[in-house]
Motif scaffolding. Structure first.
Motif, PDB file in Angstrom:
ATOM      1  N   UNK A 294      -9.104   0.528   7.047  1.00 15.91           N
ATOM      2  CA  UNK A 294      -9.468   0.263   8.431  1.00 15.91           C
ATOM      3  C   UNK A 294      -8.570  -0.846   8.979  1.00 15.91           C
ATOM      4  N   UNK A 295      -7.733  -0.478   9.947  1.00 15.05           N
ATOM      5  CA  UNK A 295      -6.743  -1.426  10.466  1.00 15.05           C
ATOM      6  C   UNK A 295      -7.416  -2.619  11.147  1.00 15.05           C
ATOM      7  N   UNK A 296      -8.479  -2.346  11.907  1.00 14.34           N
ATOM      8  CA  UNK A 296      -9.145  -3.432  12.639  1.00 14.34           C
ATOM      9  C   UNK A 296      -9.707  -4.469  11.673  1.00 14.34           C
TER      10      UNK A 296
ATOM     11  N   UNK B  95     -12.488  -6.757  -3.483  1.00 10.28           N
ATOM     12  CA  UNK B  95     -13.435  -7.817  -3.105  1.00 10.28           C
ATOM     13  C   UNK B  95     -12.951  -9.193  -3.561  1.00 10.28           C
ATOM     14  N   UNK B  96     -12.314  -9.249  -4.727  1.00  8.80           N
ATOM     15  CA  UNK B  96     -11.795 -10.532  -5.230  1.00  8.80           C
ATOM     16  C   UNK B  96     -10.805 -11.150  -4.248  1.00  8.80           C
ATOM     17  N   UNK B  97      -9.959 -10.330  -3.628  1.00  9.78           N
ATOM     18  CA  UNK B  97      -8.985 -10.821  -2.638  1.00  9.78           C
ATOM     19  C   UNK B  97      -9.697 -11.275  -1.369  1.00  9.78           C
ATOM     20  N   UNK B  98     -10.632 -10.457  -0.910  1.00 10.15           N
ATOM     21  CA  UNK B  98     -11.343 -10.769   0.346  1.00 10.15           C
ATOM     22  C   UNK B  98     -12.030 -12.125   0.235  1.00 10.15           C
ATOM     23  N   UNK B  99     -12.648 -12.345  -0.926  1.00  8.18           N
ATOM     24  CA  UNK B  99     -13.398 -13.567  -1.152  1.00  8.18           C
ATOM     25  C   UNK B  99     -12.477 -14.803  -1.059  1.00  8.18           C
ATOM     26  N   UNK B 100     -11.330 -14.745  -1.698  1.00  9.77           N
ATOM     27  CA  UNK B 100     -10.394 -15.871  -1.662  1.00  9.77           C
ATOM     28  C   UNK B 100      -9.918 -16.110  -0.226  1.00  9.77           C
ATOM     29  N   UNK B 101      -9.570 -15.029   0.447  1.00  8.79           N
ATOM     30  CA  UNK B 101      -9.089 -15.168   1.825  1.00  8.79           C
ATOM     31  C   UNK B 101     -10.149 -15.790   2.730  1.00  8.79           C
ATOM     32  N   UNK B 102     -11.376 -15.316   2.544  1.00  7.25           N
ATOM     33  CA  UNK B 102     -12.465 -15.808   3.373  1.00  7.25           C
ATOM     34  C   UNK B 102     -12.645 -17.319   3.161  1.00  7.25           C
ATOM     35  N   UNK B 103     -12.609 -17.730   1.914  1.00  3.32           N
ATOM     36  CA  UNK B 103     -12.850 -19.145   1.636  1.00  3.32           C
ATOM     37  C   UNK B 103     -11.701 -20.033   2.085  1.00  3.32           C
ATOM     38  N   UNK B 104     -10.483 -19.549   1.988  1.00  5.61           N
ATOM     39  CA  UNK B 104      -9.334 -20.321   2.506  1.00  5.61           C
ATOM     40  C   UNK B 104      -9.486 -20.467   4.024  1.00  5.61           C
ATOM     41  N   UNK B 105      -9.866 -19.368   4.660  1.00  8.66           N
ATOM     42  CA  UNK B 105     -10.063 -19.381   6.113  1.00  8.66           C
ATOM     43  C   UNK B 105     -11.114 -20.383   6.545  1.00  8.66           C
ATOM     44  N   UNK B 106     -12.201 -20.427   5.802  1.00 10.30           N
ATOM     45  CA  UNK B 106     -13.281 -21.373   6.117  1.00 10.30           C
ATOM     46  C   UNK B 106     -12.794 -22.811   6.039  1.00 10.30           C
TER      47      UNK B 106
ATOM     48  N   UNK C  89       0.862  -1.183   0.000  1.00  5.76           N
ATOM     49  CA  UNK C  89       0.000   0.000   0.000  1.00  5.76           C
ATOM     50  C   UNK C  89       0.896   1.230   0.000  1.00  5.76           C
ATOM     51  N   UNK C  90       0.613   2.148  -0.916  1.00  8.50           N
ATOM     52  CA  UNK C  90       1.424   3.361  -1.000  1.00  8.50           C
ATOM     53  C   UNK C  90       0.809   4.344  -1.982  1.00  8.50           C
ATOM     54  N   UNK C  91       1.563   5.356  -2.365  1.00 10.09           N
ATOM     55  CA  UNK C  91       1.046   6.357  -3.314  1.00 10.09           C
ATOM     56  C   UNK C  91       0.632   5.699  -4.626  1.00 10.09           C
ATOM     57  N   UNK C  92       1.402   4.682  -5.028  1.00 12.57           N
ATOM     58  CA  UNK C  92       1.112   3.978  -6.295  1.00 12.57           C
ATOM     59  C   UNK C  92      -0.301   3.383  -6.310  1.00 12.57           C
ATOM     60  N   UNK C  93      -0.842   3.086  -5.130  1.00 13.12           N
ATOM     61  CA  UNK C  93      -2.182   2.478  -5.067  1.00 13.12           C
ATOM     62  C   UNK C  93      -3.233   3.397  -5.704  1.00 13.12           C
ATOM     63  N   UNK C  94      -2.965   4.713  -5.668  1.00  9.91           N
ATOM     64  CA  UNK C  94      -3.885   5.678  -6.271  1.00  9.91           C
ATOM     65  C   UNK C  94      -3.935   5.551  -7.788  1.00  9.91           C
TER      66      UNK C  94
ATOM     67  N   UNK D  73      -8.247   2.704  -0.054  1.00 14.56           N
ATOM     68  CA  UNK D  73      -7.904   1.872   1.096  1.00 14.56           C
ATOM     69  C   UNK D  73      -8.700   0.586   1.180  1.00 14.56           C
ATOM     70  N   UNK D  74      -9.483   0.302   0.127  1.00 12.15           N
ATOM     71  CA  UNK D  74     -10.287  -0.931   0.112  1.00 12.15           C
ATOM     72  C   UNK D  74      -9.480  -2.097  -0.407  1.00 12.15           C
TER      73      UNK D  74
END
Ligand code: JFZ
Length: 309
Positions: free
Chosen positions: A63-65, A290-301, A17-22, A286-287
């Motif tokens: 959001x860090x939390x 969603x594609x990443x979140x979905x993969x992470x969620x399913x691996x976690x499950x 995450x950095x300026x390049x993210x913009x 800072x989002x």
């Protein structure tokens, strides 16, 4: 976690995450190939122009939390955040350089926020720091479109005046750091790599140093990006992996690995005694995509259902 936390961890979150993210991998309407975090160099954007991204940096959705919770729920045990990538921009409150996150509209110290959340949620907090490449410092390696040729630079000056003071800040202002994650040592002289190693250990003897400090001086072996050892490697190791084909956020890349593919790599690494460091790249708001979140969620499950060890 124990002193041996790294050997037990198996799975971690990498955050670029950095300026390049913009920019999301796009410059003047054109998609720039290769890692979106390299866009300044790949498109040879003049520093004065790239620097203006600071005025727009205000990722209100970060959001860090939630970020740390996402890692935790996916079964990850550590988190590595880019405190300074090759573009030279510091994502924390540093006294060493004005080129930092506090001088943006956002004005918050993300390293501090993540550190506090990791502590609260029991995740080992680690920091990435680009020690050799720095495209903002006239003596840092890599920027030959604004500054002199690399060979003509006073690298020692940059090392003494930016790298060492910043590494000291990171290791003294943010509690216990699990790993300091260096990168692309290229032709950095061995004496400086040794000096950097000693410098890290002086401030935090227990902080691990990854293999990319150079010359095998790290505390563990670093595989190439996305690479897996064929046979069991004896000793601690880690492989950093992208979820699509870039580390920094790219609006052009939806080529996500499937949860099955990530799991396969994770189990493969774990079975060979190594750790998988899986990357996410938040966008300019800072989002985390969603594609990443979905993969992470399913691996976690899957991990939850099938037991983690
Ligand atoms: C480096 C960075 O340049 C990149 O932006 C990202 O941060 C990544 C994690 O690390 O890129 C590398 C470094 C080493 C290899 C590949 C990409 N390697 O050894 O294959």
């Amino acid at each position: 976690m124990s002193d041996n936390w790294f050997l037990e961890a198996k799975y971690g979150m990498f955050i670029h995450f950095g300026l390049y993210s913009l920019m999301g991998g796009v410059y003047k309407g054109e998609a720039i190939p290769y890692g979106a975090e390299w866009i300044m160099k790949n498109a040879q954007i003049p520093l004065d122009e790239y620097r203006q991204l600071m005025e727009r940096f205000d990722p209100g959705e970060f959001n860090a939390a939630d970020t740390v919770a996402l890692a935790r729920k996916s079964g990850m045990k550590y988190l590595v955040f880019t405190a300074k990538h090759h573009d030279g921009f510091s994502m924390y409150d540093t006294r060493v350089s004005d080129y930092n996150i506090m001088n943006t509209p956002f004005g918050r110290d993300i390293v501090k926020e993540l550190m506090e959340e990791c502590e609260r949620q029991g995740i080992v907090f680690c920091l990435y720091y680009s020690q050799m490449q720095d495209w903002e410092d006239e003596n840092g390696w890599g920027n030959e479109w604004d500054f002199r040729k690399n060979e003509e630079k006073d690298f020692r000056k940059y090392f003494n005046e930016k790298v060492k003071p910043q590494v000291r800040e990171l290791l003294t202002n943010y509690g216990k750091i699990g790993i300091i994650w260096f990168d692309t040592p290229y032709v950095m002289p061995i004496e400086l790599c040794r000096e950097l190693r000693d410098w890290v250990k002086k401030w935090q003897p227990e902080c691990l140093i990854n293999g990319r400090i150079g010359y095998g001086l790290g505390d563990y072996r670093q595989m190439s990006d996305n690479q897996m050892p064929v046979l069991t490697y004896h000793g601690p190791w880690e492989t950093p992996v992208t979820l699509n084909d870039t580390w920094g956020y790219s609006s052009e890349d939806e080529d996500w690995k499937s949860p099955e593919e990530v799991l396969e790599r994770l189990l493969d690494a774990a079975g060979k005694g190594g750790n998988l460091l899986l990357n996410v790249g938040p966008d300019g708001e800072g989002r985390i995509p969603p594609g990443s979140c979905e993969v992470l969620r399913r691996v976690g499950e899957w991990l939850e259902k099938n037991g983690e060890s």
